[in-house]
Enzyme design. Sequence first.
Site, mmCIF file in Angstrom:
data_model
loop_
_atom_site.group_PDB
_atom_site.id
_atom_site.type_symbol
_atom_site.label_atom_id
_atom_site.label_comp_id
_atom_site.label_asym_id
_atom_site.label_seq_id
_atom_site.Cartn_x
_atom_site.Cartn_y
_atom_site.Cartn_z
ATOM 1 N N ASN A 123 -2.404 5.631 16.211
ATOM 2 C CA ASN A 123 -3.503 5.080 15.414
ATOM 3 C C ASN A 123 -3.793 3.670 15.867
ATOM 4 O O ASN A 123 -2.972 2.784 15.661
ATOM 5 C CB ASN A 123 -3.105 5.027 13.934
ATOM 6 C CG ASN A 123 -2.851 6.395 13.392
ATOM 7 O OD1 ASN A 123 -3.660 7.291 13.538
ATOM 8 N ND2 ASN A 123 -1.687 6.581 12.790
ATOM 9 N N CYS A 141 8.046 -3.312 16.648
ATOM 10 C CA CYS A 141 7.622 -2.207 17.518
ATOM 11 C C CYS A 141 6.194 -2.520 17.974
ATOM 12 O O CYS A 141 5.336 -2.881 17.152
ATOM 13 C CB CYS A 141 7.697 -0.889 16.769
ATOM 14 S SG CYS A 141 9.345 -0.595 16.087
ATOM 15 N N CYS A 145 2.938 -0.848 16.397
ATOM 16 C CA CYS A 145 2.856 -0.761 14.930
ATOM 17 C C CYS A 145 2.242 -2.027 14.356
ATOM 18 O O CYS A 145 2.712 -3.140 14.654
ATOM 19 C CB CYS A 145 4.249 -0.550 14.352
ATOM 20 S SG CYS A 145 4.293 -0.610 12.552
ATOM 21 N N SER A 178 12.372 7.490 14.435
ATOM 22 C CA SER A 178 11.221 7.083 15.251
ATOM 23 C C SER A 178 11.708 6.902 16.671
ATOM 24 O O SER A 178 12.129 5.810 17.059
ATOM 25 C CB SER A 178 10.653 5.764 14.715
ATOM 26 O OG SER A 178 10.142 5.974 13.424
ATOM 27 N N LEU A 179 11.657 7.958 17.446
ATOM 28 C CA LEU A 179 12.236 7.914 18.799
ATOM 29 C C LEU A 179 11.252 7.298 19.799
ATOM 30 O O LEU A 179 11.534 6.291 20.415
ATOM 31 C CB LEU A 179 12.661 9.332 19.217
ATOM 32 C CG LEU A 179 13.478 9.407 20.502
ATOM 33 C CD1 LEU A 179 14.790 8.665 20.380
ATOM 34 C CD2 LEU A 179 13.713 10.874 20.893
ATOM 35 N N HIS A 180 10.118 7.936 19.968
ATOM 36 C CA HIS A 180 8.975 7.390 20.720
ATOM 37 C C HIS A 180 9.155 7.174 22.228
ATOM 38 O O HIS A 180 8.177 6.886 22.915
ATOM 39 C CB HIS A 180 8.474 6.071 20.120
ATOM 40 C CG HIS A 180 8.136 6.153 18.656
ATOM 41 N ND1 HIS A 180 7.433 7.197 18.109
ATOM 42 C CD2 HIS A 180 8.414 5.319 17.627
ATOM 43 C CE1 HIS A 180 7.289 6.990 16.811
ATOM 44 N NE2 HIS A 180 7.871 5.869 16.489
ATOM 45 N N CYS A 220 3.601 8.614 0.800
ATOM 46 C CA CYS A 220 4.193 7.743 1.813
ATOM 47 C C CYS A 220 4.470 6.382 1.176
ATOM 48 O O CYS A 220 3.539 5.680 0.776
ATOM 49 C CB CYS A 220 3.223 7.631 2.985
ATOM 50 S SG CYS A 220 3.856 6.626 4.314
ATOM 51 N N GLU A 263 0.825 -1.204 0.000
ATOM 52 C CA GLU A 263 0.000 0.000 0.000
ATOM 53 C C GLU A 263 0.864 1.261 0.000
ATOM 54 O O GLU A 263 1.907 1.306 0.645
ATOM 55 C CB GLU A 263 -0.903 0.006 1.245
ATOM 56 C CG GLU A 263 -2.046 -0.961 1.107
ATOM 57 C CD GLU A 263 -2.918 -1.031 2.349
ATOM 58 O OE1 GLU A 263 -4.105 -1.345 2.197
ATOM 59 O OE2 GLU A 263 -2.432 -0.778 3.457
ATOM 60 N N SER A 287 12.680 7.556 7.002
ATOM 61 C CA SER A 287 12.402 7.362 8.425
ATOM 62 C C SER A 287 12.968 6.021 8.881
ATOM 63 O O SER A 287 12.734 4.989 8.251
ATOM 64 C CB SER A 287 10.888 7.375 8.653
ATOM 65 O OG SER A 287 10.599 7.041 9.994
ATOM 66 N N GLU A 345 11.341 -1.284 7.229
ATOM 67 C CA GLU A 345 12.464 -0.485 7.733
ATOM 68 C C GLU A 345 13.408 -0.228 6.550
ATOM 69 O O GLU A 345 14.128 -1.128 6.113
ATOM 70 C CB GLU A 345 13.164 -1.263 8.861
ATOM 71 C CG GLU A 345 14.490 -0.696 9.319
ATOM 72 C CD GLU A 345 14.478 0.796 9.615
ATOM 73 O OE1 GLU A 345 13.720 1.257 10.484
ATOM 74 O OE2 GLU A 345 15.249 1.531 8.954
HETATM 75 N N1 SAH Z 1 10.214 1.523 9.827
HETATM 76 C C1 SAH Z 1 10.405 2.922 9.754
HETATM 77 C C2 SAH Z 1 9.477 3.611 8.788
HETATM 78 C C3 SAH Z 1 8.035 3.163 8.722
HETATM 79 S S1 SAH Z 1 7.007 3.509 10.111
HETATM 80 C C4 SAH Z 1 10.283 3.549 11.116
HETATM 81 O O1 SAH Z 1 9.892 2.856 12.058
HETATM 82 O O2 SAH Z 1 10.654 4.712 11.244
HETATM 83 C C5 SAH Z 1 6.601 5.234 9.937
HETATM 84 C C6 SAH Z 1 6.239 5.924 11.251
HETATM 85 O O3 SAH Z 1 4.930 5.524 11.702
HETATM 86 C C7 SAH Z 1 7.211 5.576 12.370
HETATM 87 O O4 SAH Z 1 7.551 6.714 13.125
HETATM 88 C C8 SAH Z 1 6.365 4.639 13.183
HETATM 89 O O5 SAH Z 1 6.860 4.550 14.493
HETATM 90 C C9 SAH Z 1 4.993 5.249 13.085
HETATM 91 N N2 SAH Z 1 3.906 4.356 13.488
HETATM 92 C C10 SAH Z 1 3.857 3.024 13.365
HETATM 93 N N3 SAH Z 1 2.684 2.537 13.850
HETATM 94 C C11 SAH Z 1 1.984 3.592 14.284
HETATM 95 C C12 SAH Z 1 0.683 3.740 14.879
HETATM 96 N N4 SAH Z 1 -0.093 2.701 15.094
HETATM 97 N N5 SAH Z 1 0.281 4.988 15.185
HETATM 98 C C13 SAH Z 1 1.074 6.059 14.935
HETATM 99 N N6 SAH Z 1 2.273 5.981 14.371
HETATM 100 C C14 SAH Z 1 2.745 4.761 14.054
HETATM 101 FE FE1 SF4 Z 2 6.673 -0.631 12.251
HETATM 102 FE FE2 SF4 Z 2 8.816 0.890 11.544
HETATM 103 FE FE3 SF4 Z 2 8.861 -0.603 13.805
HETATM 104 FE FE4 SF4 Z 2 8.914 -1.840 11.414
HETATM 105 S S1 SF4 Z 2 10.479 -0.465 12.271
HETATM 106 S S2 SF4 Z 2 7.694 -2.437 13.190
HETATM 107 S S3 SF4 Z 2 7.582 -0.473 10.197
HETATM 108 S S4 SF4 Z 2 7.511 1.149 13.337
#
Ligand code: SAH
Ligand code: SF4
Length: 418
Positions: free
Chosen positions: A341, A150, A153, A264-266, A139, A126, A242, A211
């Site tokens: 989300n 993660c 995700c 993606s720090l979080h 995107c 997608e 990212s 990734e």
């Molecule tokens: N794998 C890479 C790029 C794809 S994810 C990464 O992790 O950076 C793109 C972004 O969406 C990342 O910052 C990820 O942490 C975030 N993301 C993933 N699942 C999510 C969710 N359920 N709600 C909000 N953001 C989310």
């Molecule tokens: Fe999701 Fe990015 Fe983590 Fe992979 S690395 S599980 S795409 S947030």
Amino acid sequence: MPLSIDLNDSDTRADLSAKVAAGAPAEKINLIGLDRAELRDALIKVGVPEKQARMRASQLWQWIYWYGHQDFSAMSNIAKPLRAMLEQHFTLDRPELVEEQSSEDGTRKWLFRFPPRGAGKPVEVETVYIPESDRGTLCISSQVGCTLTCTFCHTGTQKLVRNLTSEEILMQLIVARDRLGDFPDKDAEGQGFVPEGDRKVTNIVMMGMGEPLYNFDNVKKALLIASDNEGLSLSKRRITLSTSGVVPGIEKTGDEIGCMLAISLHATNDDLRDEIVPINKKYNIDELLDACRNYPGVSNAKRITFEYVMLKGVNDSLNDAKELVRLLKGIPAKINLIPFNPWPGSAYECSDWNQIEKFADFVNANGYASPIRTPRGRDILAACGQLKSESERMRKREREALNAMHAMVAGHGADSDT
Ligand code: SAH
Ligand code: SF4
């Protein structure tokens, strides 16, 4: 169905040569995604004189990427016999488009089916387009599934099926441009390529499935074609990669691709980040931030975006906001707050809206731009972490249940400034 070769293999060039030399018209090679050297080699193999190959490759690139042509016979500055030869060996066919959805807010989502590579099955991917007042962001996915897990995700619940090839990564951009009218009208005689200011897709972000730094070579090849002046001529300032924190790939990204970086720090401490972004156990926050400090080309004009998903009661306290500001001290940074989300089975809730605002106010007051991503594409499940392939696609009833869950928000992390 277009046939193409697997560009993942290290012996790709040899494969390509062998296929071309065998003159296998049944297995036409798709020219999209080949870098200049590969394209030159391919042309020489079908009989283009070596001296001409560089020039022909340039001409072809312009037809393919400036004008979006799919038909060799319309390439007017290429002699007819050569056009016929190209037709015989190569293709510019687009992948199968399984589904196209438009959200009420203008967000578009496409589901592509790519043919098997080697022994595998076809895969579905997608891609999401998000129009905003000052930009249109695409995107793009880099893998089908993800090796990382993660916890917030949805893609992370799906095992890695395979890496996408440079052809498949670029096709997502090219078909989006086909569908949005970003290539010039083929019938309008003498019309140049669509200037940057008139395009619908102005920015791309590698924030779909996967990734990107675990598929570095294919991502690099695709992004260098996307940013090449004879390619899709997108400025590298409008391309953002990212990563969840694959530290060894960060410097390479700056040196070899030169695009904008998002992290993606979080989480602001290793204990929590180990849990929610498990790659942290391999490369911890200190190592990650060191790599950011040293990111080639980083400056106040070229800031790193830090993505921070807002998880209720997990990482959204004012103390977390303070820690975030402390950690990022000295790094030219923007902070992108992403409302979580939800997806069926997810263990988290999105932070309350007033908590997100308090968090944002704190980081703003400390000098960081920190946009909160507004809900986009809610009705078509186009938001971060909701993308997945056919094997995991929801049935209609599940879809409706999920939409109902979206009473709160569905933001998207797409951001890259000019
Ligand atoms: N794998 C890479 C790029 C794809 S994810 C990464 O992790 O950076 C793109 C972004 O969406 C990342 O910052 C990820 O942490 C975030 N993301 C993933 N699942 C999510 C969710 N359920 N709600 C909000 N953001 C989310
Ligand atoms: Fe999701 Fe990015 Fe983590 Fe992979 S690395 S599980 S795409 S947030």
